[in-house]
Enzyme design. Structure first.
Site, mmCIF file in Angstrom:
data_model
loop_
_atom_site.group_PDB
_atom_site.id
_atom_site.type_symbol
_atom_site.label_atom_id
_atom_site.label_comp_id
_atom_site.label_asym_id
_atom_site.label_seq_id
_atom_site.Cartn_x
_atom_site.Cartn_y
_atom_site.Cartn_z
ATOM 1 N N ARG A 121 1.024 -1.208 0.309
ATOM 2 C CA ARG A 121 -0.165 0.127 -0.085
ATOM 3 C C ARG A 121 0.793 1.329 0.009
ATOM 4 O O ARG A 121 2.170 1.277 0.582
ATOM 5 C CB ARG A 121 -0.855 -0.052 1.156
ATOM 6 N N THR A 423 -10.899 0.609 -7.552
ATOM 7 C CA THR A 423 -10.209 -0.277 -7.067
ATOM 8 C C THR A 423 -10.674 -1.514 -7.735
ATOM 9 O O THR A 423 -11.586 -1.646 -8.536
ATOM 10 C CB THR A 423 -10.507 -0.538 -5.603
ATOM 11 N N THR A 441 -5.247 -0.720 -6.261
ATOM 12 C CA THR A 441 -6.116 0.533 -6.409
ATOM 13 C C THR A 441 -5.155 1.858 -6.980
ATOM 14 O O THR A 441 -3.963 1.728 -6.364
ATOM 15 C CB THR A 441 -6.974 0.833 -5.143
ATOM 16 N N SER A 484 -7.466 1.635 4.498
ATOM 17 C CA SER A 484 -8.391 1.269 3.488
ATOM 18 C C SER A 484 -9.400 0.120 3.875
ATOM 19 O O SER A 484 -9.328 -0.295 5.069
ATOM 20 C CB SER A 484 -7.595 0.593 2.185
ATOM 21 N N GLY A 505 -14.790 -1.283 -4.207
ATOM 22 C CA GLY A 505 -16.203 -0.723 -3.574
ATOM 23 C C GLY A 505 -15.932 0.188 -2.434
ATOM 24 O O GLY A 505 -16.885 0.710 -1.748
ATOM 25 N N GLY A 506 -14.667 0.700 -2.063
ATOM 26 C CA GLY A 506 -14.371 1.515 -1.045
ATOM 27 C C GLY A 506 -15.125 1.131 0.409
ATOM 28 O O GLY A 506 -15.047 0.093 0.863
#
Length: 617
Positions: A121, A423, A441, A484, A505-506
């Site tokens: 990340r 993402t 993402t 996240s 999808g957040g």
């Protein structure tokens, strides 16, 4: 008579020859010229799932799935295929991920019997102190300062070094081919480009031209998308490894973009990636109704939300008796998700910077205690710590369930409530039992819309997950990773692989994975039916005006029946229908695999809400 017989004989020979030609033309040949199975139109999305005994790949693009399948057939393992899929997705879904971003991999190594997480990340640049964001949240959300330092390349190359059988050039060849020679634009990709066209146009003209057919109008479905600059960068990485991205002309282009637009990333940050990324971690582990679950840990909150929610559902009892997507089942699910999202909201942050009560959050005893305080039959739990909410007493307190911990941390503020549905996620399994689940993402579609000159990839806007409030666990700090909801997940039964899945999808990402998991375990659905099933989403927050009268926001798909809607509204839910179609991208894009030990088959499922496609053999 002899003449007729001879003619008949010649006719039969000719007929056999013609049918032989037809048979040969309908078959493909392997590298040795041997006939194999009939050629399949792998881009056909009328069928999403697939079955196979040797390998399976499922992703949000048939092109990416094909790249992974070809690697498996060439002798690669699941890790090889995952690297190929990852690089390919950055090309064929340039709006959703790419080498300007990052991600997480959760994997099961069949040889060692161990789980592993590769954390690549992004992180805050060394100059990313709060005072640097002079325009406040606007700088965090968009523009050059919203970029976290890109770590995707470092993560994938480390996976190659550690766990792959094939070489870097072989694994990157499919992505380079797609970028150099182009792919046919799907309707979903065309919609993403069209819907975000102003964002794309914020980048340099050279990139805007890539996503148009004439330099003016967005590219349309069926047209060929060629990304020559992206292909060049991938070739540099293929040839030079880390130095092809974090040094030389690509690094110089990244830094030039920072200087031109007033960004924060420096060469020191790029060097920091090479020295420190990816982080190799142990995933979170839990259990649900006898199924063992390994899922993402810090800096992602998704795995914790999954385990806490499942623990509450298990404590409730037999949810299948309520009926799938009945009003009371949705109320039970919404209550559990509200509580889990609330704990994420208050406590969860990068473990290297914040003391997070993670063992308490995923404790079954804590889940039982929380459930008994929060659940009421036929009535939603509001979750008033939301906008305009009351006091911190509305939060759960997992600290007593963590040995030796009694203190509370300061509540997190409401950061980035309207997370995007961008993402991408994919899963891979091989014949040896290796399982890989990856979610990657650049945050919002097309990230921050900025492309380093001559590079073809978009920079991320991951800094939007941070806060400028010193009281928040999400307070921005140098080298801190943004929280996240990414949650690549592997499920085992009696020590054997049972399923793997993930989703974009957040904020809706955990709810998509939770519902798909429950659909399989509690309602006995196969993976494709579990993915296709209608979804709902209920966050911790509730609108202040609704909360005061005991109502709760509940997002639903259009396919939810009217009688169920009516019953939910009577309970006190304020329903928000997302999209006009039965299923909507808002609710994620799950891609996963089920393992059947009776038939020795893998069943790959792909989401109808994306360009999802599973391919196996």
């Amino acid at each position: 008579m002899k003449t007729k017989t001879f003619r008949a004989f010649i006719f039969m020979i000719a007929l056999v020859f013609v049918f032989s030609l037809i048979a040969v033309s309908s078959c493909k040949k392997d590298d040795n010229g041997d006939k194999t199975d009939p050629v399949e139109d792998y881009t056909d999305l009328s069928v999403r799932d697939a079955k196979g005994k040797n390998g399976m790949v499922t992703s949000a693009s048939p092109y990416a799935s094909k790249a992974g399948l070809d690697i498996l057939k060439a002798g690669g393992n699941a890790f090889d295929a995952a690297v190929a899929v990852s690089f390919a997705l950055g090309v064929v879904e340039p709006h959703a991920s790419g080498i300007g971003g990052g991600g997480l991999m959760v994997a099961y190594d069949a040889k060692t019997g161990e789980y592993v997480q590769y954390n690549f990340r992004e992180f805050t640049p060394g100059k990313g102190v709060a005072a640097a964001f002079t325009n406040g949240d606007a700088d965090l959300d968009d523009g050059i300062k919203s970029s976290g330092v890109p770590t995707q390349v470092a993560g994938l190359l480390k996976i190659i070094d550690d766990r792959c059988k094939l070489d870097r050039k072989t694994l990157m060849a499919p992505a380079i081919n797609y970028a150099k020679n182009g792919i046919k634009v799907t309707p979903e990709l065309a919609n993403a480009i069209n819907d975000n066209f102003p964002q794309v146009m914020k980048s340099r003209k050279e990139i805007a031209n890539v996503f148009t057919s004439d330099g003016i109008e967005p590219i349309k479905a069926g047209e060929n998308l060629v990304q020559a600059d992206y292909a060049h960068v991938l070739e540099l990485i293929s040839e030079k490894g880390l130095d092809g991205f974090y040094k030389g002309e690509v690094a110089e282009a990244i830094l030039a973009a920072q200087e031109e637009h007033g960004g924060l990333i420096t060469q020191n940050d790029l060097d920091y990636v090479v020295a420190n990324y990816p982080k190799i971690q142990n995933p979170l582990q839990g259990e649900y109704r006898g199924y063992e679950i390994a899922t993402a840990t810090s800096p992602s909150s998704g795995g914790a939300i999954l385990l806490e929610t499942l623990n509450m559902l298990e404590h409730y009892g037999d949810i299948s008796a309520l009926g799938h997507n009945s009003a009371e089942y949705i109320n039970v699910l919404a209550t559990a998700m509200t509580c889990a999202y609330g704990d994420k909201r208050k406590y969860f942050a990068d473990f290297d910077f914040v003391n997070v009560p993670i063992t308490g959050i995923i404790s079954k005893a804590y889940a039982a205690d929380l459930w008994e305080k929060r659940y009421t039959v036929g009535k939603p739990y509001c979750g008033r710590w939301a906008v305009g909410g009351s006091s911190s007493d509305d939060y759960g307190n997992p600290w007593p369930y963590v040995s030796g911990k009694t203190e509370l941390v300061t509540p997190g503020d409401d950061y980035n409530y309207n997370e995007h549905y961008s993402t991408t996620a994919f899963s891979v399994a091989d014949k040896d039992g290796n399982i890989v689940s990856v979610t990657q993402t650049i945050n919002h579609f097309f990230g921050n819309g900025i492309v380093p000159h001559g590079c073809g990839f978009f920079l991320n806007n991951q800094m939007s997950s941070f806060s400028l409030s010193t009281s928040s666990v999400h307070y921005v700090e140098p080298y801190k990773q943004p929280v996240s909801h990414i949650m690549p997940t592997i499920i085992m039964k009696d020590g054997n692989p049972w399923a793997t899945l993930g989703s974009p999808g957040g904020l809706r990402l955990p709810s998509a994975v939770i519902q798909t998991t429950v659909n399989m375990i509690d309602f006995g659905m196969n993976i494709q039916d579990a993915i296709n099933a209608t979804r709902v989403y209920c966050y911790a927050a509730a609108s202040a005006d609704l909360c005061g009268v005991g109502k709760k926001d509940l997002n639903i798909e259009n396919a939810l029946p009217k009688d169920v809607r009516d019953e939910l509204e009577a309970m006190g839910y304020f329903l928000i229908t997302q999209g006009s179609k039965d299923h909507d991208l808002f609710f994620g894009g799950v891609h996963g695999i089920r393992f059947d030990y009776a038939t020795k088959e893998m069943h790959g499922g792909a989401d109808i809400r994306r360009d999802g496609k599973a391919l196996g053999y």
